[in-house]
Design an enzyme around this catalytic site. Structure first.
Site, PDB file in Angstrom:
ATOM      1  N   HIS A  54     -10.299 -13.035   7.426  1.00  0.00           N
ATOM      2  CA  HIS A  54     -10.126 -12.062   6.636  1.00  0.00           C
ATOM      3  C   HIS A  54     -10.938 -12.321   5.627  1.00  0.00           C
ATOM      4  O   HIS A  54     -10.702 -13.262   4.225  1.00  0.00           O
ATOM      5  CB  HIS A  54      -8.271 -11.745   5.906  1.00  0.00           C
ATOM      6  CG  HIS A  54      -8.673 -10.768   5.802  1.00  0.00           C
ATOM      7  ND1 HIS A  54      -8.142  -9.807   5.939  1.00  0.00           N
ATOM      8  CD2 HIS A  54      -9.310 -10.597   3.987  1.00  0.00           C
ATOM      9  CE1 HIS A  54      -8.586  -9.010   4.548  1.00  0.00           C
ATOM     10  NE2 HIS A  54      -8.783  -9.310   3.319  1.00  0.00           N
ATOM     11  N   ARG A  62       2.093  -1.881  -0.489  1.00  0.00           N
ATOM     12  CA  ARG A  62       1.467  -3.666  -0.639  1.00  0.00           C
ATOM     13  C   ARG A  62       2.360  -3.950  -2.055  1.00  0.00           C
ATOM     14  O   ARG A  62       2.213  -3.925  -2.719  1.00  0.00           O
ATOM     15  CB  ARG A  62       0.532  -3.000  -0.241  1.00  0.00           C
ATOM     16  CG  ARG A  62       0.172  -4.932  -0.451  1.00  0.00           C
ATOM     17  CD  ARG A  62      -1.638  -4.957  -0.225  1.00  0.00           C
ATOM     18  NE  ARG A  62      -1.405  -6.704  -0.271  1.00  0.00           N
ATOM     19  CZ  ARG A  62      -2.372  -6.821  -1.315  1.00  0.00           C
ATOM     20  NH1 ARG A  62      -2.517  -5.871  -2.377  1.00  0.00           N
ATOM     21  NH2 ARG A  62      -3.018  -8.471  -1.243  1.00  0.00           N
ATOM     22  N   HIS A 109      -2.562 -12.053   3.035  1.00  0.00           N
ATOM     23  CA  HIS A 109      -2.905 -11.474   3.786  1.00  0.00           C
ATOM     24  C   HIS A 109      -2.581 -10.890   5.186  1.00  0.00           C
ATOM     25  O   HIS A 109      -2.985 -10.388   5.775  1.00  0.00           O
ATOM     26  CB  HIS A 109      -5.094 -11.529   3.973  1.00  0.00           C
ATOM     27  CG  HIS A 109      -5.474 -11.682   2.961  1.00  0.00           C
ATOM     28  ND1 HIS A 109      -6.555 -13.328   2.506  1.00  0.00           N
ATOM     29  CD2 HIS A 109      -5.919 -11.337   2.439  1.00  0.00           C
ATOM     30  CE1 HIS A 109      -7.090 -12.189   1.169  1.00  0.00           C
ATOM     31  NE2 HIS A 109      -6.916 -11.417   1.457  1.00  0.00           N
ATOM     32  N   ASN A 121      -1.296   0.368  -2.907  1.00  0.00           N
ATOM     33  CA  ASN A 121      -1.686  -0.596  -3.157  1.00  0.00           C
ATOM     34  C   ASN A 121      -2.002  -1.406  -3.757  1.00  0.00           C
ATOM     35  O   ASN A 121      -3.532  -0.915  -4.532  1.00  0.00           O
ATOM     36  CB  ASN A 121      -3.133  -1.280  -1.849  1.00  0.00           C
ATOM     37  CG  ASN A 121      -3.679  -2.063  -1.257  1.00  0.00           C
ATOM     38  OD1 ASN A 121      -3.190  -2.528  -2.739  1.00  0.00           O
ATOM     39  ND2 ASN A 121      -3.909  -2.325  -0.641  1.00  0.00           N
ATOM     40  N   GLU A 179      -4.966  -2.212   6.498  1.00  0.00           N
ATOM     41  CA  GLU A 179      -3.909  -3.244   5.333  1.00  0.00           C
ATOM     42  C   GLU A 179      -2.520  -1.199   4.620  1.00  0.00           C
ATOM     43  O   GLU A 179      -1.691  -1.620   5.460  1.00  0.00           O
ATOM     44  CB  GLU A 179      -3.683  -3.330   4.091  1.00  0.00           C
ATOM     45  CG  GLU A 179      -4.646  -4.991   4.277  1.00  0.00           C
ATOM     46  CD  GLU A 179      -5.350  -5.796   3.723  1.00  0.00           C
ATOM     47  OE1 GLU A 179      -6.257  -5.238   2.773  1.00  0.00           O
ATOM     48  OE2 GLU A 179      -5.187  -6.585   2.849  1.00  0.00           O
TER      49      GLU A 179
END
Ligand code: AMP
Length: 406
Positions: free
Chosen positions: A211, A95, A183, A13, A384
């Protein structure tokens, strides 16, 4: 026999100056084996490489300059190669902040997907180039390993056209200027966990997820699908954030261009780096610090108040879109850890059926609304990285996203 393909997964990420990674064993228990961060990338001597094992014990914590993402990833790969977890690595999941309108689900990275990511750079110039470089660095280090792109925008592609539209001339929408929302990996994870914790009726009901981290957004979710969200064309939109302004009167941008003579880079810095909690408080982008100082520091108090008021307005707006509310979930750094912020956001939302039990809220219980309240207010951890690992496993096994069969 259980399908072992795609079991051992590295997730990456990449942020602008940091990179989070994790290694999962995606058997039945989806065990986390390693989790770490490379920080201060490209910021001179302040680089840091830290890794913990699945139980949270520190394995490495070293300060070393990390000149760029390439150097940061080399440090990670060199270290990983000496680890027992490294053997039998099956896939790497990334991601990817922006998937444009084309990428509506996680995808195996192919030359075509890479070409498409390059095309999307203008939509996310601060993030996509590093993410592309991370994918390329993995290809060089592990040419045989499948890689999967997990798009943070994909979850919102179910929003109706009217939720994606801005009131702009049609040719701008035609070139891709509309609300993408972000998100998505976090929202998807929360919906899945809510299904496990509270059942399908709760996860499929009228749900708002807030979030609230350094980046912050809210999403209206119905039947498990996004129907609206606060972030827009870029992650700068919606709620005021740590250093991003959130929604602005567009006339302010025109004013800054005309009367302050800002160029594109300066404008970008004002709205993305110098605004938000940092800009309003004048001292800190960090909610915990602001809460600690709000009694003595008027500007810190104003920044916290602005954040809570805007979040409350967005809960009201998204509840209107949903036609009422069954569940409100708080997640991410502020959502999970800041009872005063949760309490103040919910103040005045009693008309929607939102009530908060002060003791439960102070303890950050899983449910912070009183028993029998019309809206169940929850505090949930997001993950995540685990969502990326699940998608990567599923794509490598050639199943549909989130474990569904094709
Ligand atoms: P994230 O981006 O999800 O890591 O969230 C970072 C934000 O969470 C920062 O503004 C932190 O100050 C905030 N945060 C983390 N822990 C706390 C806490 N205990 N109280 C208030 N804010 C917190």
């Amino acid at each position: 026999m259980a399908d072992r393909r795609g079991s051992r997964i590295l997730t990456i990420n990449s942020g602008s100056s940091s990179l989070k990674f994790a290694l999962f064993e995606m058997g039945d228990d989806e065990a986390l084996r390693l989790a770490g961060r490379l920080e201060g990338i490209g910021l001179g001597g302040s680089g840091r490489f830290a890794v913990k094992d699945g139980e949270g014990n520190s394995l490495v914590d070293e300060a070393n300059p990390l000149d760029d993402h390439e150097a940061a990833l080399s440090r990670l790969f060199d270290w990983l190669k000496g680890r027992p977890e490294h053997g039998g690595l099956d896939a790497v999941g990334h991601r990817v902040v922006h998937g444009g309108s084309r990428h509506t689900r996680p995808e195996r990275i192919t030359p075509e997907v890479m070409a498409s990511l390059h095309d999307l750079v203008p939509l996310a110039p601060d993030h996509l180039p590093q993410e592309i470089r991370a994918i390329e660095a993995v290809s060089r280090a592990y040419p045989e390993l499948p890689q999967v792109a997990c798009f943070d925008t994909a979850f919102h592609r179910t929003m109706p056209a009217v939720a994606q539209a801005f009131g702009l001339p049609r040719d701008l929408a035609d070139e891709g200027v509309f609300r993408y929302g972000f998100h998505g990996l976090s929202y998807e994870y929360i919906v899945g966990e809510l299904r496990k914790e509270a059942g399908s009726a709760a996860a499929g009901g009228r749900l708002i997820v807030a979030h609230l981290g350094n980046g912050a957004s809210l999403a209206a979710i119905l039947g498990g699908k996004s129907i609206d969200t606060t972030m827009g064309f870029t992650p700068a939109g919606g709620l005021v954030m740590s250093t991003r302004s959130g929604d602005l009167d567009p006339g302010i941008l025109v004013y800054l261009l005309r009367h302050r003579g800002l160029d594109a880079e300066e404008l970008d810095r004002v709205v993305n780096k110098r605004a938000g909690l940092l800009g309003v408080s004048g001292t800190s982008a960090d909610m915990r610090e602001l809460l600690e100082r709000e009694d003595q520091d008027k500007h810190a108090a104003e920044a916290v108040a602005l954040f809570c008021r805007q979040a409350r307005k967005f809960v009201g707006a998204l509840a209107a879109v949903l036609g009422g509310l069954d569940t409100l979930v708080f997640t991410a750094g502020i959502g999970e850890n800041a009872p005063p912020v949760r309490g103040r956001i919910c103040e005045g939302l009693e008309f929607l059926g939102v009530r908060v039990d002060p003791d439960r809220n102070a303890r950050s219980d899983a449910v912070i609304s009183p028993d029998g309240a019309p809206v169940t207010v929850r505090v949930m951890g997001t993950d995540e990285e685990r969502m990326i690992a699940r998608h990567t496993r599923d794509v490598v096994r050639e199943r549909g996203p989130s474990g569904s069969e094709p």
